[in-house]
Design a protein around this motif. Structure first.
Motif: not given
Lengths: 103, 238
Positions: A50-53, B174, B177, B181, B198, B201-202, B205, B214
């Motif tokens: 979700v964060a990446v998208q 996103p 789903f 979360v 989260a 992942a950020l 990136t 991810v």
């Protein structure tokens, strides 16, 4: 996507899934700590997706209209609004913010 | 058993027809959105349908298409698609041993272990193995069916949809789903998994190729193991 590319793509993803689904067996699968980890891991993954998208484009971090749509979706989900309503309102919100000229 | 000891009716039933119908609708929308991206890089109709039906990885399709769109060759496109799809291995792993199943069912479960289906199974698990199994298959079948129907519609519509971002289709995936979360935020250990997942992942990136952030964010669930498996406060009377 060429014919070869499509075939390799399909086989590759299938292999990834089968390796994941069949790599834990016997002792490990019944272990209490492993069971708990397997409950938590999907949440880390789903949250990361979700964060990446929402906040990235390629390899850069961006804050745009998607963030508003997903924030609305999060609030609605917390209030247990049905999924389809959440999804439609998130899309409409994002579209509206873009229409107003941001992101 | 006294009536008071029974769980509230809301927690006993499976997903409602409304929830499943809306998931089907959301999946159709995602299918349309992804197909338009894939068609945009000159993918033939049969390849679009084969990819959505058998690979069943929308993010993988998008990753593949974005490398090709940027002028990349097939090999880097495949590598990107595999990296992005690597989380499906972990999602399949997380479904291991949740209920007794013959070999063929384990293969089907591993293949259908998408975010929504796994999230639903885990949510339903306190109600028993069969509830988890039912939730998993209900969501997985709606998700797959919608996905395939949506891809077909996307092919039929072609350029009619145009820029998918303009109508907000890029948040459909996103948003479908995000519920799992925010539900995770109700417990301490899963809050750590959600926030750290989260965040990691950020943070990763900008420095890693798409997909790897991810995959590595999955490791934050080890961190979450250290947090207590409890809700934030005793549920208030509501």
């Amino acid at each position: 996507m060429t014919a070869l590319g499509t075939l390799l793509f399909i086989l590759g993803v299938f292999a990834i899934r089968m390796v994941g689904g069949f790599s834990l067996s016997g002792v490990l699968a019944g272990n209490e700590r492993v069971t708990r980890l397997l409950l938590l891991m999907p949440l880390s993954i789903v949250s990361a997706v979700v964060a990446v998208q929402t906040f990235t484009k390629g390899t850069t971090l961006v804050l745009d209209a998607r963030a508003v749509g997903i924030a609305v979706a999060a609030i609605l989900s917390w209030r247990k609004v049905p999924l389809g309503v959440v999804v439609v309102i998130a899309a409409l919100t994002t579209a509206l913010v873009r229409q107003l000229g941001w992101g | 058993m006294t009536a008071a000891a029974q769980p509230p009716a809301e927690t006993v039933k499976g997903k409602s027809a409304l929830d499943l119908g809306t998931l089907l609708f959301a999946s159709i929308a995602i299918g349309i959105a992804v197909t338009s991206i894939l068609s945009g890089v000159g993918t033939s109709g049969w390849a679009v349908m084969a990819a959505c039906t058998f690979a069943y990885s929308g993010t993988g399709e998008v990753a593949y298409a974005s490398v090709i769109a940027a002028g990349g060759a097939m090999t880097p496109a495949l590598v990107a698609a595999m990296l992005v799809s690597s989380r499906f291995g972990l999602l399949a792993m997380s479904m291991t041993g949740r209920w007794k199943a013959p070999l063929w069912e384990r293969i089907v479960v591993a293949h259908l272990a998408s975010e929504v289906a796994v999230a639903a199974a885990i949510e339903a698990e306190p109600r028993g193995e069969q509830a988890a199994r039912r939730a998993f298959f209900e969501l997985a079948l709606c998700n797959t069916a919608g996905w395939i129907i949506g891809s077909g519609i996307g092919l039929a519509l072609g350029d009619v949809v145009g820029n998918t971002g303009r109508i907000g289709l890029d948040v459909v995936f996103p948003a479908s789903f995000v519920g799992a979360v925010v539900n995770g935020l109700r417990r301490k250990d899963s809050t750590v998994a959600v926030v750290a997942g989260a965040g990691a992942a950020l943070a990763l990136t900008p420095v890693l190729p798409p997909g790897l952030p991810v995959l590595l964010a999955a490791a934050t669930s080890l961190l979450a193991m250290a947090a207590p498996a409890a809700t934030w406060r005793k549920p208030a009377v509501s």
